[in-house]
Design an enzyme around this catalytic site. Structure first.
Site, short mmCIF file in Angstrom:
data_model
loop_
_atom_site.label_atom_id
_atom_site.label_comp_id
_atom_site.label_asym_id
_atom_site.label_seq_id
_atom_site.Cartn_x
_atom_site.Cartn_y
_atom_site.Cartn_z
N GLU A 1 6.51 -2.48 -9.95
CA GLU A 1 7.08 -3.15 -8.78
C GLU A 1 7.83 -4.42 -9.19
O GLU A 1 8.03 -5.32 -8.39
CB GLU A 1 5.98 -3.44 -7.75
CG GLU A 1 5.35 -2.16 -7.22
CD GLU A 1 4.29 -2.37 -6.13
OE1 GLU A 1 4.13 -3.51 -5.66
OE2 GLU A 1 3.62 -1.39 -5.77
N GLU B 1 1.07 -10.01 -4.40
CA GLU B 1 0.40 -8.78 -4.84
C GLU B 1 1.47 -7.70 -4.93
O GLU B 1 1.74 -6.99 -3.96
CB GLU B 1 -0.71 -8.38 -3.87
CG GLU B 1 -1.72 -7.40 -4.48
CD GLU B 1 -1.27 -5.95 -4.51
OE1 GLU B 1 -0.38 -5.63 -5.34
OE2 GLU B 1 -1.80 -5.16 -3.72
#
Lengths: 416, 416
Positions: free
Chosen positions: A223, A214
């Protein structure tokens, strides 16, 4: 008089004043890591070293410096790296105290003020439940699983509970120490190995059957999910490994930002008129002198649930995470306006495929009220009017040097 | 296919990728200003130079770097200084581009994305109206006025409208250029002189009868109001000059932070129980491993209007701005609890005397719903229970090296 009775309740870490040494030499590595030299000593620092030095460029109380640094932190991992960097800079004399007292800073495994971040993620019941459901659908007894960015280890524990033979939980920061205590409390410590480091820098003793991760940001690609997944496929996973998530879609929803929200970010004629009437001062030149709106603002998408939607969402990016290869992306999409209005904004949301029957979406029309992600809402310059049937064209780019990452126009495409 | 028709609406500045030079030497001046050297060139930078370098310590799109920098900016002045520093660092080769394209960054007089800050301040009708009322009460025809931190110049214009013979409007940043256009639009440009610089570094051609200044921060003393006023009294004002504001009070309101708000910042037993039930995972070790609550959070005080107040506010600081001399402050106050509850927080607010009959307060029980200041709400460790009649003692410090700036205890003082 001094307080001499009762329990003194200190509400703040000590106010030791720190400041940056006056002569510093810095070498910037390719990955943003720093080597910092004073005339007497040297130390290594993470990519936040310059932010920490900045916070203490003038003599500043430790508590004030930390408060300033808190304001610019995106998440727990950054905060831990940053506070550890602060400690190291102090140890090496790059940060100096003026009072002769040592500041109360320890390399805490969790850094400072991280509870709120965990609370928000864990209270986002749909997020966590769907990831756990995806893991239960995808992980088979006997699998080897790698969880990249395990954080507190919740997904790694779920993989072990789903029958994984072994789970490699990869975590770059000291929060891994906390994950380890959770592995033990949940009786799965014998089947989970914590690996400390970036996923792109660690090695696994065996290739994994399943990747769990995640690492979807408010900017969904922010990210580095693309870079991490490509590297994992190359070095850490078996061929045809399964993935949670297995697909990522990024969508742009053409909207009319409500007047009340818009008026908080840009000068509106009504506000200028109010101010003239309230204060007796002509402020119109202010509106002309100040450049236009900011590029975007952040908003929990559930707060846009009742905004006027001007067209179906444009599917800006659709990636099969098991097979994609391009990390430079340029996509052009056209959607048809379904309502009349002023196209003054585009709200970006994402959808994840987490298992054969499990998905997760931050679409404002579907998202749960407890959702913890923010959406980027981009302002559209000049806010063109659209009417039903008008084509609206979007261009979305990632890592394409030169043009802007997002463009919108009202109009159709000429044939190629 | 490329878009070839219609109006292309660029929603972002170009995505030029910038990065920090790999070898930098930095000298840090006493005031936080920097001299930065690469092997080839050198430049001067403001106190935000290190923040800018930090944003580009890895190759980063200009737009992304600016977005990151936005997140840590306290206000317009900081933002202007920061963006101008970025431009200078780029010019001097401390920031390098990789594409060969020049980034679209000009030393804009207003910096980037400042509209929202002005909108919030100008929409705070009580704030601006009270300052204008104070100016009308205090400024007399023929006065010489100095406005420190004039910003867009609204208070300087009001002083001119109130009959000032001349107003010196002191502004450190390029927003002064915008103030100048407002002086002209309002027909007072012949009676206002813009002085560019910090108030502590500029000279006035004559001493002023009146000081006007709105430099009260969310941390009321955080914009250095004490230091600025002492310097102004010494160098810029006539003896017995009048001031707007003339007095500042800082108060601490002992409160019980509502459970719902508390649960967003710290781990609560109910949340841990929920998560266990939702996810089938024992997360209790997380709560034990993570250090306690953050020191404080920021809240618009109007949102605390209905919180349980446990005692009268403690008057932590009361300063006559015309006469105070101490810039190191240590005050001890005791208040008596008026209600039962859990003393888990203290909300800090301020009160200003702006004229003989004009005050302004951010007391949550009195503040206007449009108030633009945030209050600091400090967590009280261990959240002691109090009952009516209990003494609650507060210690407030400013610039006292060593102990924390704020302490609270339940209990009375021993005689000195």
């Amino acid at each position: 008089m001094n307080p001499t009775q009762g329990q003194v309740i200190a509400m703040l870490d000590p106010t030791t004043v720190l400041r940056c040494a006056s002569e510093i030499r810095i070498q910037v590595g390719a990955d943003g890591h720093l080597s910092i030299y004073t005339p007497e000593e040297s130390c290594q620092a993470g990519p936040h070293g310059l932010a920490v030095l900045h916070a203490f460029v003038r003599p500043t109380r430790l508590s004030d410096g930390l408060a300033e640094l808190q304001a610019r932190i995106r998440g727990m991992h950054e905060w831990i790296e940053l506070t550890n960097t602060l400690t190291e800079l102090y140890r090496a004399g790059v940060l100096l105290d003026e009072t002769g007292k040592r500041p109360v800073v320890q390399p805490a495994p969790m850094g400072f003020d991280t509870a709120g971040i965990h609370v928000a993620m864990l209270n986002d019941r749909v997020r966590t439940t769907r990831f756990l459901a995806g893991i239960r659908e995808v992980v088979r007894p006997g699998d080897v699983v790698v969880d990249i960015g395990t954080g507190t280890g919740v997904l790694a524990i779920a993989a072990a509970q789903a029958g994984a033979r072994h789970v490699y939980a990869v975590e770059e920061t000291g929060i891994g120490q906390v994950a380890q205590t959770l592995f033990e409390a949940n009786g799965v410590a014998d089947r989970i190995t914590l690996l400390t480091g970036r996923s792109t820098a660690i090695e696994l003793p065996e290739r994994a059957d399943v990747l769990v991760s995640e690492i979807i940001g408010n900017e969904p690609l922010g990210e580095q999910v693309l870079e991490v997944f490509v590297d994992a496929r190359t070095r850490l996973l078996k061929p045809d490994a399964r993935m949670v998530p297995s697909a990522l879609r990024i969508c742009g929803l053409p909207v009319e930002i409500p007047e009340e929200k818009l008026a908080r970010h840009v000068f509106r004629a009504e506000a200028l008129e109010n101010w003239r009437s309230w204060y007796g001062i002509d402020l119109d030149p202010l509106a002309m002198a100040i450049p236009g709106a900011p590029s975007y603002f952040l908003l929990r998408p559930q707060k846009a649930r009742h905004w006027r939607v001007l067209a179906e969402p444009a599917l800006l990016l659709e990636l099969d995470l098991r097979t994609f290869t391009d990390q430079e992306i340029e996509v052009t999409r056209t959607v048809t306006a379904t309502a009349s209005g002023s196209l003054n904004g585009v709200l970006i949301y994402f959808e994840l495929a987490l298992g054969p029957t499990t998905t997760l979406s931050t679409n404002p029309l579907q998202v749960d009220p407890t959702n913890c992600w923010y959406s980027l809402v981009w302002f559209v310059a000049d806010a063109p009017s659209v009417a039903p049937g008008d084509p609206i064209t979007a261009v979305y780019r990632y890592r394409v040097p030169g043009p802007p990452p997002v463009e919108w126009r009202v109009g159709s495409l000429a044939p190629a």
